[in-house]
Design a protein around this motif. Structure first.
Motif, short mmCIF file in Angstrom:
data_model
loop_
_atom_site.label_atom_id
_atom_site.label_comp_id
_atom_site.label_asym_id
_atom_site.label_seq_id
_atom_site.Cartn_x
_atom_site.Cartn_y
_atom_site.Cartn_z
N TYR A 290 -10.18 -5.61 16.08
CA TYR A 290 -9.90 -5.58 17.52
C TYR A 290 -11.19 -5.82 18.31
O TYR A 290 -11.24 -6.65 19.22
CB TYR A 290 -9.25 -4.24 17.92
CG TYR A 290 -8.92 -4.18 19.39
CD1 TYR A 290 -7.70 -4.67 19.87
CD2 TYR A 290 -9.83 -3.65 20.32
CE1 TYR A 290 -7.40 -4.64 21.24
CE2 TYR A 290 -9.53 -3.62 21.68
CZ TYR A 290 -8.32 -4.11 22.12
OH TYR A 290 -8.03 -4.08 23.47
N LYS B 4 -13.87 -7.26 17.38
CA LYS B 4 -14.43 -8.59 17.18
C LYS B 4 -13.62 -9.67 17.89
O LYS B 4 -14.19 -10.64 18.40
CB LYS B 4 -14.55 -8.90 15.68
CG LYS B 4 -15.71 -8.15 15.03
CD LYS B 4 -15.82 -8.40 13.55
CE LYS B 4 -17.12 -7.81 13.00
NZ LYS B 4 -17.19 -7.89 11.52
N VAL B 5 -12.32 -9.52 17.92
CA VAL B 5 -11.48 -10.59 18.49
C VAL B 5 -11.44 -10.52 20.02
O VAL B 5 -11.02 -11.46 20.68
CB VAL B 5 -10.07 -10.57 17.86
CG1 VAL B 5 -9.15 -9.56 18.55
CG2 VAL B 5 -9.45 -11.96 17.86
N THR B 6 -11.86 -9.41 20.58
CA THR B 6 -11.87 -9.28 22.04
C THR B 6 -13.26 -9.48 22.63
O THR B 6 -13.43 -9.43 23.84
CB THR B 6 -11.39 -7.87 22.46
OG1 THR B 6 -12.20 -6.91 21.77
CG2 THR B 6 -9.93 -7.66 22.14
N GLY B 7 -14.25 -9.68 21.77
CA GLY B 7 -15.62 -9.84 22.27
C GLY B 7 -16.28 -8.51 22.62
O GLY B 7 -17.38 -8.48 23.14
N ALA C 3 -17.15 -6.24 20.40
CA ALA C 3 -18.09 -5.82 19.34
C ALA C 3 -19.51 -6.13 19.80
O ALA C 3 -19.80 -7.24 20.24
CB ALA C 3 -17.78 -6.59 18.06
N LYS C 4 -20.36 -5.15 19.70
CA LYS C 4 -21.73 -5.34 20.16
C LYS C 4 -22.65 -5.58 18.97
O LYS C 4 -22.93 -4.66 18.19
CB LYS C 4 -22.20 -4.11 20.94
CG LYS C 4 -21.47 -3.92 22.28
CD LYS C 4 -21.92 -4.93 23.33
CE LYS C 4 -21.23 -4.70 24.68
NZ LYS C 4 -21.36 -5.85 25.58
N TYR C 5 -23.09 -6.80 18.84
CA TYR C 5 -24.08 -7.16 17.82
C TYR C 5 -25.46 -6.77 18.37
O TYR C 5 -25.58 -6.44 19.56
CB TYR C 5 -23.99 -8.66 17.52
CG TYR C 5 -22.65 -9.06 16.92
CD1 TYR C 5 -21.50 -9.06 17.71
CD2 TYR C 5 -22.52 -9.38 15.58
CE1 TYR C 5 -20.26 -9.39 17.17
CE2 TYR C 5 -21.29 -9.72 15.04
CZ TYR C 5 -20.16 -9.72 15.83
OH TYR C 5 -18.94 -10.03 15.29
N ASP D 276 -28.07 -8.15 19.50
CA ASP D 276 -28.59 -8.72 20.75
C ASP D 276 -27.69 -8.44 21.95
O ASP D 276 -28.02 -8.76 23.08
CB ASP D 276 -28.78 -10.25 20.59
CG ASP D 276 -29.51 -10.85 21.78
OD1 ASP D 276 -30.61 -10.38 22.09
OD2 ASP D 276 -28.96 -11.77 22.43
N ASP D 277 -26.53 -7.85 21.70
CA ASP D 277 -25.58 -7.61 22.80
C ASP D 277 -25.78 -6.25 23.45
O ASP D 277 -25.19 -5.95 24.48
CB ASP D 277 -24.13 -7.67 22.27
CG ASP D 277 -23.80 -9.02 21.64
OD1 ASP D 277 -24.50 -10.00 21.94
OD2 ASP D 277 -22.84 -9.08 20.84
N LYS E 185 -27.39 -3.38 25.48
CA LYS E 185 -28.34 -3.33 26.59
C LYS E 185 -29.01 -1.95 26.64
O LYS E 185 -28.35 -0.93 26.50
CB LYS E 185 -27.61 -3.56 27.91
CG LYS E 185 -27.00 -4.94 27.99
CD LYS E 185 -27.29 -5.65 29.27
CE LYS E 185 -27.11 -7.15 29.15
NZ LYS E 185 -26.02 -7.60 28.25
N GLU F 184 -25.41 -15.77 13.04
CA GLU F 184 -26.22 -14.98 13.98
C GLU F 184 -27.66 -14.94 13.50
O GLU F 184 -27.95 -14.39 12.43
CB GLU F 184 -25.68 -13.55 14.04
CG GLU F 184 -26.51 -12.65 14.93
CD GLU F 184 -26.33 -11.15 14.62
OE1 GLU F 184 -26.49 -10.34 15.53
OE2 GLU F 184 -26.04 -10.79 13.45
N PRO F 185 -28.59 -15.47 14.27
CA PRO F 185 -29.99 -15.35 13.87
C PRO F 185 -30.44 -13.87 13.91
O PRO F 185 -29.78 -13.03 14.51
CB PRO F 185 -30.74 -16.17 14.92
CG PRO F 185 -29.72 -17.05 15.55
CD PRO F 185 -28.43 -16.27 15.49
N MET G 169 -22.76 -7.32 12.25
CA MET G 169 -23.75 -8.31 11.87
C MET G 169 -23.07 -9.66 11.69
O MET G 169 -22.04 -9.75 11.03
CB MET G 169 -24.40 -7.89 10.56
CG MET G 169 -25.46 -8.85 10.08
SD MET G 169 -26.22 -8.30 8.58
CE MET G 169 -24.98 -8.78 7.38
N GLY G 170 -23.69 -10.69 12.24
CA GLY G 170 -23.08 -12.02 12.19
C GLY G 170 -23.41 -12.79 10.93
O GLY G 170 -23.95 -13.88 10.97
#
Ligand code: FES
Ligand code: FES
Lengths: 755, 153
Positions: free
Chosen positions: A16, A18-21, A23-25, A27-28, A30, A187-188, A235-236
């Motif tokens: 859920y 990941k598909v909704t954006g 998920a905080k990787y 760099d996401d 703050k 994801e770098p 993690m990407g």
């Protein structure tokens, strides 16, 4: 049992988010007051450092601090096996990915703008860029203190190759080469470090080995392990590639956070990632193989040289697996194998999905077909005459009798599913005049599970049931994207007889759970899952002992199923929630800590003999393709895979591993090559380092074969890597059947004038 | 200067027009579902829809969306949090692994299905070819798009 279709929809705990954006990787996330760090490289490949001047950079707008080797309070050198990696280059530049400084500024742009102001004064040194040359007398030494460019050596000595030579009626000699490839995780690298008010350095990062990262960070900062807490965020992708480099990025970022006292983020551009991150080892492999006319292999002699680049990383472990698996899944009475891991000034190489097997499989699975051709024998028949079966002894003297040896089963499954035998008749063999050449090919492997004699191999799990019956689960396994958390939850639910909806996977942190090693070597499900099953067993025993009086039976007669605890004859039942309330009422914690220790393995470094792995998996993949005789273009038509996974825990995600592994293996087979020119990585971004796209890949068929493994508490074994070690040789074989051209060099290319 | 992002009107200041759109979305608006996988327009991780067309935010400036309707992954689910059928199909098909490509994949597939609600597997692959995925081999992503397509007819 082959189990091909499972209609259950896929399930994963993080889907859920990941598909909704949401998920905080790394760099996401703050953080207030955060600084930004960037790495600084040099123009050299090999040089003696005279000075690194940072004063000008320090004066640039927004720059808070410029870090170099002088700022490291702890150990400057680190490494998982040999401490040869400098967190910041100090004495020498050994490769073009070496970092000489890190600039920390108020904004990322300001940090980037200051990069040209760091000045390196250095004296260029001769570089050694070829592994064979590096081994020669007088070659420049990459690490003088190591005394030679030989990073490591392994061997296998089985039987007497001279005798094998005498018995042989046919002898083949062939050299194969494989290329360096890039993991190309989407994801770098990225790290975010915060020095907490309690003095603990908190690290979030795009890394696949929190405990290794913790060791790198603690070593660099001169802190204890308890003073560093590495937390897991989504993690990407990693594929083995987010161990050393990712940990080093975290260590440098943590140093910046330590020295500035402010949160620091360092997110790599793709260009930096390609330049600095380690790759899969390129191999040069020379085989000499002898067979009897009846197809029995009498001996194999093999020499492997792996270009490890400037740093050792895990080269000794990668090449060790190549040693053990150097003859493929075949019985060979006489083996003489030498493997050299070599230092050069190229980009360094380390772990990548497959870990030493994709290279040798590319070679041996072609060699076996070349032998069949020479003998005039069917290539499947030749495999059958030599393959390991129940009770066979491997080239390192390990008897395969404690699990189901399903090599022939996976082979037969793929033969049937792909229609291989019939389709083989239709192969073009480079027929002149044809507008299109068709081919089908396959490859077989066995693979030692988990780390084997590479290292200590154990893992733990904590099940902590809350007073309301909800469950917190954690393990020492890391979520790399493969769905390990979901697998752990499903195993926990199954073994406690409860719904998975009760279970929350606790956000893992290195301060919550003991070091379980790295989530590599396809060991997540087998090791972490083993720990979960053991934790569940202990918990059930504990609860049964406490609650036996309530169920008026002996503890052994209590069954945990369908959200209940019940007496065997079902005359007394407690709901799971009631049972948990009773536990708390009795002042008993429904809590357990489970451990799974890998069964014993053994290895003799001098003879290359021993029980290398506690269990093995078996796999077979096939591919149909066509080749354009004019352009040489290879078009994939269908791909098939059958793997024995022991037991399928989460079938849809398991198939995802099959598909992803086949796709990455196909890229290795026909496309990927990370060129290095004069010691510099040539591709700078994904426009030059190409990976297969949706239109390059065909439909795939994934067949799950299940033979539960007695050595695995859950019955399950690993799948991440087995799926990624076969498609390249299958493609090479299919291309041969299509064109009549053998391609001993990976990636496979058909020159455009055809035959 | 206005833009419409995920159904909400947003005023753009004159000092923002020159900013990189991906940075703007991620840093100023905290719409971090758009990812940076390459920064040069080849991976598709930063895909957003502008007037229902897939675009690469990493190659755009804020001024490019003035007066335009923008959809990011954060705008796909209903306000109550329930998933769009296409998102649900991604979940059910096992089309998500590391998830880094997922926002871009979902949006690109959404744009395709708006235009062509009955695509073949080949057409889906063609539409998704600018979105790289290193984890899945695309198989289950294509499955997901097929399953979701019936909701677009
Ligand atoms: S980040 Fe925009 S296409 Fe890769
Ligand atoms: S799911 Fe990882 S890149 Fe697509």
């Amino acid at each position: 049992m082959a189990n091909s279709e499972t209609p259950r929809p896929a399930w994963r705990n993080d889907a859920y988010a990941k598909v909704t954006g949401k998920a905080k990787y790394a760099d996401d996330i703050k953080v207030l007051n955060c600084l930004h760090a960037v790495p600084v490289y040099s123009d050299y490949v090999s040089a003696r450092i005279i000075s690194i001047e940072t004063a000008d950079a320090q004066k640039q707008p927004g720059v808070v601090r410029v870090l170099t080797h002088k700022d490291v309070p702890g150990n400057l050198q680190y490494g998982q096996i040999i401490r040869d990696y400098a967190i910041f280059a100090h004495d020498k530049i050994r490769t073009s990915g070496d970092v000489i400084a890190v600039i920390v500024a108020e904004s990322r742009q300001q940090a980037m703008d200051a990069i040209p102001f760091v000045k390196l004064v250095a004296q260029e040194l001769p570089a050694v860029l070829d592994a064979e040359e590096a081994l020669m007398e007088g070659a420049p030494l990459v690490h003088e203190s190591h005394g030679s460019n030989l990073a490591n050596y392994h061997c296998v000595r089985t039987g007497d190759v001279e005798a094998g030579e005498r018995e042989a009626e046919v002898i083949l000699e062939q050299e194969f080469t494989t290329s360096r490839i890039e993991h190309a995780y989407l994801e770098p690298e990225s790290a975010l470090c915060v020095l907490r008010q309690d003095g603990v350095m908190e690290v979030c990062g795009s890394m696949q080995h929190p405990f290794s990262t913790r060791r790198f960070v603690a070593s660099t900062l001169g802190k204890s392990l308890a003073d560093v807490e590495v937390k897991t965020v989504p993690m990407g992708g990693g594929f083995g590639g987010k161990d050393d480099t990712a940990a080093i990025v975290c260590a440098r970022t943590a140093l910046a956070a330590q020295l500035t006292g402010r949160p620091v983020r360092m997110t790599y551009t793709r260009e930096w990632s390609m330049r600095e991150s380690y790759k899969r080892h390129p191999y040069k492999i020379s085989y000499r193989m002898g067979l009897k006319k009846d197809g029995k292999i009498t001996f194999v002699k093999v020499r492997i040289v792996a270009d490890g680049g400037a740093y050792c990383s895990v080269t000794p472990w990668v090449t060790w697996r190549s040693t053990v698996q150097c003859c493929g899944p075949y019985i060979v009475p006489h083996v003489h194998c030498d493997v050299y891991g070599v230092y050069t000034n190229n980009i360094y190489c380390g772990a990548m999905r497959g870990f030493g097997s994709p290279q040798v499989n590319f070679a041996i699975e072609q060699l076996i077909e070349m032998a069949a051709e020479k003998l005039g024998m069917d290539e499947i028949e030749l495999r059958r005459r030599n393959m390991v079966r129940q009770g066979s002894v491997t080239i390192t003297g390990q008897k395969l009798d404690d699990h189901t040896v399903s090599l022939e089963q996976v082979l037969d499954t793929v033969l049937k599913e792909s229609g291989y035998t019939e389709k083989k008749q239709r192969c073009s063999h480079g027929k002149p005049g044809d507008e299109e050449w068709y081919g089908i090919g396959l490859a077989l492997s066995y693979r030692g599970m988990s780390l084997g004699a590479e290292g200590t191999d154990f893992n733990s799990a904590i099940i902590n049931i809350q007073p309301d019956g909800s469950i917190l689960l954690e393990t020492g396994v890391h979520e790399n994207g493969q769905g390990s958390e979901s697998a752990m939850i499903l195993l926990c639910a199954e073994h406690l007889g409860v719904s998975k909806d009760r279970i929350r996977y606790r956000q893992p942190s290195t301060s919550n759970i003991p070091d379980g090693g790295t989530t590599v070597a396809s060991r997540g499900t087998i090791m972490g899952g083993g720990a979960v099953v053991n934790a569940a067993r202990q918990l059930k025993e504990h609860m049964a002992r406490i609650l036996a009086p309530d169920l008026q039976c002996s503890p052994e007669d209590i069954i945990f199923e369908d959200e209940t605890l019940c007496k065997k004859d079902k005359t007394r039942i407690l709901s799971f929630s009631e049972a948990i309330s009773l536990m708390y009422a009795r002042q008993e914690y429904p809590y357990s800590f489970g451990v799974f220790q890998a069964p014993r393995v053994s290895w003799d470094e001098h003879t290359g003999q021993g029980k290398a792995y506690f269990t093995w998996v078996y796999g077979c993949q096939a591919v149909e393709l066509k080749v354009n005789p004019h352009t040489g273009k290879i078009t994939l038509l269908n791909m098939y895979a059958a793997h024995d996974v022991g037991k399928a825990v989460n079938p849809a995600l398991l198939k995802g591993q099959f598909y992803g592994g086949m796709a990455m293996g196909a890229g290795y087979g026909m496309l990927e090559k990370c060129d290095v020119s004069d010691g510099r990585v040539v591709p700078t971004n994904l426009h030059q380092y190409k990976i297969l796209r949706a239109t390059d890949l065909p439909e795939m068929t994934a067949i799950i074969v299940e033979n539960p493994d007695p050595a695995s508490p859950s019955g399950a074994k690993g799948i991440g890597e087995p799926t990624n070690e076969l498609m390249a040789p299958a493609i090479a074989n299919a291309v041969f059947h299509a064109t009549g051209i053998r391609c001993p060099d990976q990636p496979v290319k058909v020159s455009n004038n055809g035959k | 200067m206005m833009t419409l992002i995920n159904g909400k009107r947003l005023e753009i200041n004159s000092d923002e027009t020159d900013l990189n759109l991906l940075d703007f979305l991620r840093e100023r608006l905290d719409l971090t579902g758009a990812k940076n996988g390459c920064g040069i327009g080849v991976c598709g991780a930063c895909t957003i829809l502008v007037e229902d067309e897939p675009k690469r935010a990493c190659l755009m400036k804020v001024q490019d969306i003035i007066g335009q309707k923008v959809l990011t992954i954060e705008g796909m689910a209903s306000p109550d949090g329930s998933l769009h059928p296409l998102q649900q199909a991604f979940v059910d098909a096992g089309a998500i692994q590391c998830g880094f490509c997922t926002p871009g994949m979902v949006l690109t597939a959404h744009a395709l299905l708006l235009k062509n609600p009955q695509p073949t597997r080949g057409q889906i692959r063609e539409a998704l070819k600018g979105n790289l995925c290193r984890c899945t081999g695309y198989q289950q992503i294509v499955d997901a798009v097929i399953t979701a397509s019936k909701h677009y007819i």
